[in-house]
Design a protein around this motif. Structure first.
Motif, PDB file in Angstrom:
ATOM      1  N   LEU A 314     -13.013 100.227 174.328  1.00 48.83           N
ATOM      2  CA  LEU A 314     -13.188 101.045 175.522  1.00 48.83           C
ATOM      3  C   LEU A 314     -12.127 100.697 176.570  1.00 48.83           C
ATOM      4  O   LEU A 314     -11.609 101.583 177.260  1.00 48.83           O
ATOM      5  CB  LEU A 314     -14.586 100.861 176.100  1.00 48.83           C
ATOM      6  N   ALA A 315     -11.794  99.403 176.669  1.00 48.08           N
ATOM      7  CA  ALA A 315     -10.760  98.973 177.614  1.00 48.08           C
ATOM      8  C   ALA A 315      -9.414  99.575 177.230  1.00 48.08           C
ATOM      9  O   ALA A 315      -8.654 100.041 178.083  1.00 48.08           O
ATOM     10  CB  ALA A 315     -10.673  97.447 177.636  1.00 48.08           C
ATOM     11  N   GLY A 316      -9.100  99.564 175.929  1.00 49.76           N
ATOM     12  CA  GLY A 316      -7.844 100.141 175.463  1.00 49.76           C
ATOM     13  C   GLY A 316      -7.757 101.615 175.748  1.00 49.76           C
ATOM     14  O   GLY A 316      -6.728 102.122 176.215  1.00 49.76           O
ATOM     15  N   LEU A 317      -8.845 102.339 175.506  1.00 51.29           N
ATOM     16  CA  LEU A 317      -8.868 103.776 175.788  1.00 51.29           C
ATOM     17  C   LEU A 317      -8.812 104.055 177.283  1.00 51.29           C
ATOM     18  O   LEU A 317      -8.203 105.024 177.733  1.00 51.29           O
ATOM     19  CB  LEU A 317     -10.121 104.411 175.176  1.00 51.29           C
ATOM     20  N   PHE A 318      -9.438 103.180 178.074  1.00 46.95           N
ATOM     21  CA  PHE A 318      -9.424 103.330 179.541  1.00 46.95           C
ATOM     22  C   PHE A 318      -8.015 103.112 180.082  1.00 46.95           C
ATOM     23  O   PHE A 318      -7.536 103.855 180.932  1.00 46.95           O
ATOM     24  CB  PHE A 318     -10.392 102.351 180.195  1.00 46.95           C
ATOM     25  N   ILE A 319      -7.344 102.075 179.577  1.00 47.15           N
ATOM     26  CA  ILE A 319      -5.970 101.803 180.011  1.00 47.15           C
ATOM     27  C   ILE A 319      -5.076 103.008 179.728  1.00 47.15           C
ATOM     28  O   ILE A 319      -4.233 103.388 180.528  1.00 47.15           O
ATOM     29  CB  ILE A 319      -5.414 100.559 179.296  1.00 47.15           C
ATOM     30  N   LEU A 320      -5.283 103.606 178.558  1.00 45.68           N
ATOM     31  CA  LEU A 320      -4.483 104.759 178.175  1.00 45.68           C
ATOM     32  C   LEU A 320      -4.710 105.935 179.115  1.00 45.68           C
ATOM     33  O   LEU A 320      -3.779 106.631 179.503  1.00 45.68           O
ATOM     34  CB  LEU A 320      -4.821 105.184 176.745  1.00 45.68           C
ATOM     35  N   SER A 321      -5.974 106.133 179.508  1.00 45.64           N
ATOM     36  CA  SER A 321      -6.297 107.282 180.361  1.00 45.64           C
ATOM     37  C   SER A 321      -5.800 107.095 181.781  1.00 45.64           C
ATOM     38  O   SER A 321      -5.623 108.061 182.503  1.00 45.64           O
ATOM     39  CB  SER A 321      -7.809 107.508 180.378  1.00 45.64           C
TER      40      SER A 321
END
Length: 321
Positions: A314-321
């Motif tokens: 979720l952190a990785g996807l959040f960073i991307l967004s």
């Protein structure tokens, strides 16, 4: 068929096929006496698992291949992902075969395993450099898409990434359902990333693996009725490497696959620290055994590592967004 339907079909077909194959393959492996040998220097609680059928990775590999073809057909990128998965899986199969059938407990010698991995990795790298639409774009957290310019270091760097990832996944496979559950979350996240950046065929492969692993988890969850063996764990590393590479998102492997990274790092630290001090840094490596030695129940270690992977994804996807 629209793209969303393809992704749902890939995961659904993978799940159905793996869950169907489990009851067919497990009794076959039992009849062939293809059982896991437990290392005597490992946790004593694991000795009861001796004889549990291994090489079960073939269950989700069949599900993954079939689901990918059903949902997306066979493109060049999808074919390379299959090659990487089955290529590394073949190295693992030879290792398992020597351990189980030839009764040589350590399997392939280290140099033999590395040579096999390097050969498969080089084919993947050469394809990426010459045919992949994602090269030389690389998705960098926070910064977005950037062109990678490593020059002569490109091949050595990618070789380290791929071989390192494959062996990190292999090291994580040590508890019932641990590597399987962590991989379900990781492949889901990379499927989302691939789809987000327009690599639909890569995303289909990723979701096909997610579904196939969920079907396998039915039989691999504690108490496991079957282990994936090196056949499965090396294949998973090969699939993850190819998916991350061909979608230009491999910088996310240490983030989303943080548990894999931590498991590998714990072994490196343990070996290096012991050579320097003749003492152990961890009670036992890889990391999951350290927590077992501290008194954690196996199922607690698995659930905590799953939860950590979910947070990291979720952190990785959040960073991307």
């Amino acid at each position: 068929m629209n793209e969303t339907t393809q992704l749902l079909l890939a995961s659904g077909a993978g799940f159905v096929l793996s869950s169907f194959l489990g009851p067919k393959i497990i009794p076959l492996l039992q009849r062939l006496k293809i059982g896991q040998s437990i290392r005597e220097d490992g946790p004593t609680s694991h000795l009861a698992k001796s004889g549990t059928p291994t090489m079960g990775g073939m269950i989700f590999l069949v599900g993954f291949i079939a689901a990918s073809l059903i949902a997306g057909g066979l493109s060049m990128d999808m074919g390379m992902i299959m090659f990487s998965t089955l290529g590394f899986g073949a190295v693992g199969y030879m290792d398992d075969y020597i351990k189980v059938v030839k009764k040589r407990n350590l399997g392939l010698r280290a140099y033999q395993k590395i040579i096999g991995q390097i050969i498969v990795a080089m084919v993947l790298i050469l394809y990426y450099l010459n045919f992949s639409e994602s090269y030389p774009q690389i998705v960098v957290p926070i910064l977005g898409e950037r062109t990678m310019a490593l020059g002569l270091l490109t091949i050595p760097f990618l070789l380290v990434v791929i071989v390192g990832t494959v062996n990190a996944v292999n090291l994580t496979d040590g508890l019932d359902g641990l590597a399987t559950g962590v991989s379900v979350i990781v492949f889901t996240a990379f499927g989302v990333l691939s789809y987000r950046f327009g690599f639909t065929e890569v995303a289909i492969s990723s979701f096909a693996m997610t579904g196939a692993l969920l079907g396998f988890l039915i039989y691999n969850y504690n108490p496991a009725r079957i282990f994936m063996g090196d056949t499965g764990s090396l294949a998973l590393g090969g699939a993850l490497s190819a998916i991350a590479l061909l979608s230009g998102t491999y910088i996310f492997i240490p983030i989303i696959g943080g548990i894999f990274f931590a498991e590998a790092l714990s072994v490196i630290i343990q070996v290096g620290y012991f050579k320097l001090t003749r003492k152990r840094f961890f009670r036992m490596a890889p990391l999951h055994h350290h927590y077992e030695q501290k008194g954690w129940k196996e199922i607690k270690v698995v659930w905590v590592f799953w939860a950590a992977t979910l947070i990291l994804s979720l952190a990785g996807l959040f960073i991307l967004s």
